[in-house]
Design an enzyme around this catalytic site. Structure first.
Site, PDB file in Angstrom:
ATOM      1  N   ASP A   1       0.866  -1.178   0.000  1.00  0.00           N
ATOM      2  CA  ASP A   1       0.000   0.000   0.000  1.00  0.00           C
ATOM      3  C   ASP A   1       0.902   1.228   0.000  1.00  0.00           C
ATOM      4  O   ASP A   1       1.644   1.446   0.949  1.00  0.00           O
ATOM      5  CB  ASP A   1      -0.898  -0.024   1.243  1.00  0.00           C
ATOM      6  CG  ASP A   1      -2.099   0.877   1.087  1.00  0.00           C
ATOM      7  OD1 ASP A   1      -2.040   1.834   0.294  1.00  0.00           O
ATOM      8  OD2 ASP A   1      -3.117   0.609   1.763  1.00  0.00           O
TER       9      ASP A   1
ATOM     10  N   ASP B   1      -2.531   2.221  -6.339  1.00  0.00           N
ATOM     11  CA  ASP B   1      -1.482   2.249  -5.308  1.00  0.00           C
ATOM     12  C   ASP B   1      -1.498   1.042  -4.378  1.00  0.00           C
ATOM     13  O   ASP B   1      -0.884   1.074  -3.332  1.00  0.00           O
ATOM     14  CB  ASP B   1      -1.638   3.522  -4.473  1.00  0.00           C
ATOM     15  CG  ASP B   1      -2.782   3.421  -3.481  1.00  0.00           C
ATOM     16  OD1 ASP B   1      -3.834   2.892  -3.852  1.00  0.00           O
ATOM     17  OD2 ASP B   1      -2.608   3.872  -2.340  1.00  0.00           O
ATOM     18  N   GLU B   2      -2.177  -0.014  -4.760  1.00  0.00           N
ATOM     19  CA  GLU B   2      -2.351  -1.134  -3.842  1.00  0.00           C
ATOM     20  C   GLU B   2      -2.387  -2.457  -4.590  1.00  0.00           C
ATOM     21  O   GLU B   2      -3.006  -2.541  -5.651  1.00  0.00           O
ATOM     22  CB  GLU B   2      -3.710  -0.959  -3.147  1.00  0.00           C
ATOM     23  CG  GLU B   2      -3.704  -1.146  -1.671  1.00  0.00           C
ATOM     24  CD  GLU B   2      -5.107  -1.050  -1.125  1.00  0.00           C
ATOM     25  OE1 GLU B   2      -5.692  -2.089  -0.819  1.00  0.00           O
ATOM     26  OE2 GLU B   2      -5.616   0.080  -1.032  1.00  0.00           O
TER      27      GLU B   2
END
Length: 460
Positions: free
Chosen positions: A11, A105-106
């Site tokens: 993350d 983003d993960e």
DNA sequence: TCTGGGGTCCTAGGACCC
DNA sequence: TCTGGGGTCCTAGGACCC
């Protein structure tokens, strides 16, 4: 569930805001807020400096401005975020082909499916865990080196626990939860810590006297099913006792495509609503076609002045990517809804997607009809550039000046635009102000942050 | 100056079919 | 001679996630 913590969850920390700080040296160490800048915008991401003032994601922008008036307020630069995301996802794929992105983003990574899988399978417990930790730290260092950004990593024996771990690791950390420790870790946590439990479910559980994950585990499956329904109740119970068998699955095809717009002022008249629906439907079709897909169900979304939301949908006989069909269907749906009091948001989506397009007679007929109006449309198209009006400069936007080079828009108003001239690898830059229609100033593509592959032009 | 935009999954009722 | 029981599709709404 596995005996080794070989599933990791990455993350990135305050991703959008962190990209902005990396790209704009003058913003490093300062509060940065990325989101919708209009009157009805909300915060997408706040940097850690801004979070100290109480600003967080999904907060109305007006409230964020009151809490942190000195922050830099930027509209998003999704092309830049996608570039950095591609770099990061590339690093993950070096660890395993089994990468499951959840957003820009993960992502989850299954280490057992990658080059270190055999070593992990052979290793004893302690060696295996040390290897996972080493791989995760190397990953974090690589991300830092290639992008200048920090990411937090969780490692565990399931997706559930890996995500919980990365949450604990934030910011800029690494946490491993050893298999066997799941219930001890989860037990004292509030129910909201479980993914899938939001405000509504939390309330239902709280009214039943259930506050921690341990409470859920003690309550048992049948009672949770009573409270939450079959699928959710069973899922929440499994999570509460630390059980999660879901495999990491690589990128899946999208199941729907949609676009929506919230208007600065509620729309009051039917004609305007219909016109906006057409514009949205055309945008939706463009995205659909760009993805090489077609769809069978057209969905219209309407949010009214009082925030009540309704959807109307129509399923066609076969999948289509024909603008005329989709626009006409959306129009028909919009003509049926009650717009008394005003409309604050309109959306158009296409679902039941297929990879191919099946031409049908209806589409054919509409195309022929459209051809008759071709002349009129051509005239309208020619008027377009004039109707475009003065250029709009968005705070945060990349620009290039003929003499002063690359920079970004700090703000604009009353016929002026303020630009700061700096790049990811320069020091903090100087500010200059121009007329909004200054010919020397042009919109530009984002610059690469470091070693990451930027736009082709930048490499040449 | 109250509340974005793009998604996913689940539920529930009615139609329809066997 | 008061009337089952599934299954699937469509539609609408809602919770949730980033």
């Amino acid at each position: 569930m596995r005996s080794l913590p070989s599933i990791i969850h990455l993350d990135m920390d305050a991703f959008f805001a962190a990209v902005e700080q990396a790209a704009k040296p003058s913003l490093r160490g300062k509060p940065v807020i990325v989101g919708g800048l209009g009157g009805r915008g909300v915060v997408s991401t706040a940097s850690y400096e801004a979070r100290k003032f109480g600003v967080h994601s999904a907060m109305p922008m007006a409230q964020a401005r009151r809490l942190c008036p000195n922050a830099a307020f930027l509209s998003g630069r999704f092309e830049a975020y996608r570039q950095v995301s591609d770099t990061v996802m590339g690093l993950l794929r070096e660890l395993s082909p089994l990468v499951q992105p959840l957003s820009l983003d993960e992502a989850f990574v299954d280490l057992e499916a990658g080059p270190y899988g055999p070593a992990l399978a052979e290793a004893d417990h302690e060696t295996g865990e040390r290897l996972v930790l080493a791989l995760a730290e190397d990953l974090r260092a690589d991300i830092q080196r290639r992008t200048g950004l920090t990411g937090s990593v969780g490692a565990a024996g399931s997706k559930l626990m890996a995500k919980i771990a990365s949450e604990q690791a934030k910011p800029d950390g690494l946490v491993m939860i050893e298999p066997g420790q799941e219930r001890d870790v989860l037990g004292p946590m509030p129910v909201r810590a479980l993914p899938g439990i939001g405000p509504a479910t939390e309330q239902v559980l709280r009214r039943a006297g259930l506050n921690t994950v341990a409470d859920l585990a003690e309550t048992g499956e049948s009672e949770l099913v009573q409270l939450l329904g079959r699928a959710h109740g069973a899922g929440v119970y499994q999570m509460s006792i630390g059980l999660d068998d879901r495999p990491v699955v690589a990128d899946q095809d999208a199941k729907s495509v949609s676009v929506e717009d919230t208007f600065e002022v509620d729309l009051a008249d039917r004609e305007r609503v219909l016109r906006e629906v057409e514009v949205l439907a055309a945008r939706c079709v463009r995205r659909l076609r760009a993805a090489g897909r077609s769809g069978r169900t057209v969905v219209l979304k309407v949010r009214r002045f009082d925030f009540s939301t309704l959807t109307r949908s129509e399923t066609l006989r076969g999948p289509t990517d024909d603008d005329a069909v989709i626009i006409e269907t959306a129009r028909r749906l919009a003509a049926q809804v009650d717009i008394t009091g005003g409309v604050r948001l309109l959306g158009v989506g296409v679902a039941q997607l297929a990879d191919y397009t099946q031409e049908d007679l209806f589409a054919q007929a509409l195309r022929e009809e459209a051809a008759e109006h071709a002349e009129t449309e051509a005239e309208e198209a020619e008027e377009e550039p004039e109707a475009a009006g003065p250029r709009r400069w968005m705070p945060g936007q990349d620009v290039h000046h003929a003499e002063l080079g690359p920079g970004w828009v700090q703000g604009s108003g009353v016929g002026r635009v303020t630009v700061r001239f700096e790049t990811p690898w320069s020091g903090p830059g100087r500010i200059r102000t121009f007329a909004v229609d200054d010919r020397a100033l042009e919109p530009a593509r984002p610059l690469p942050l470091r070693g990451d592959a930027g736009p082709e032009e930048a490499g040449a």
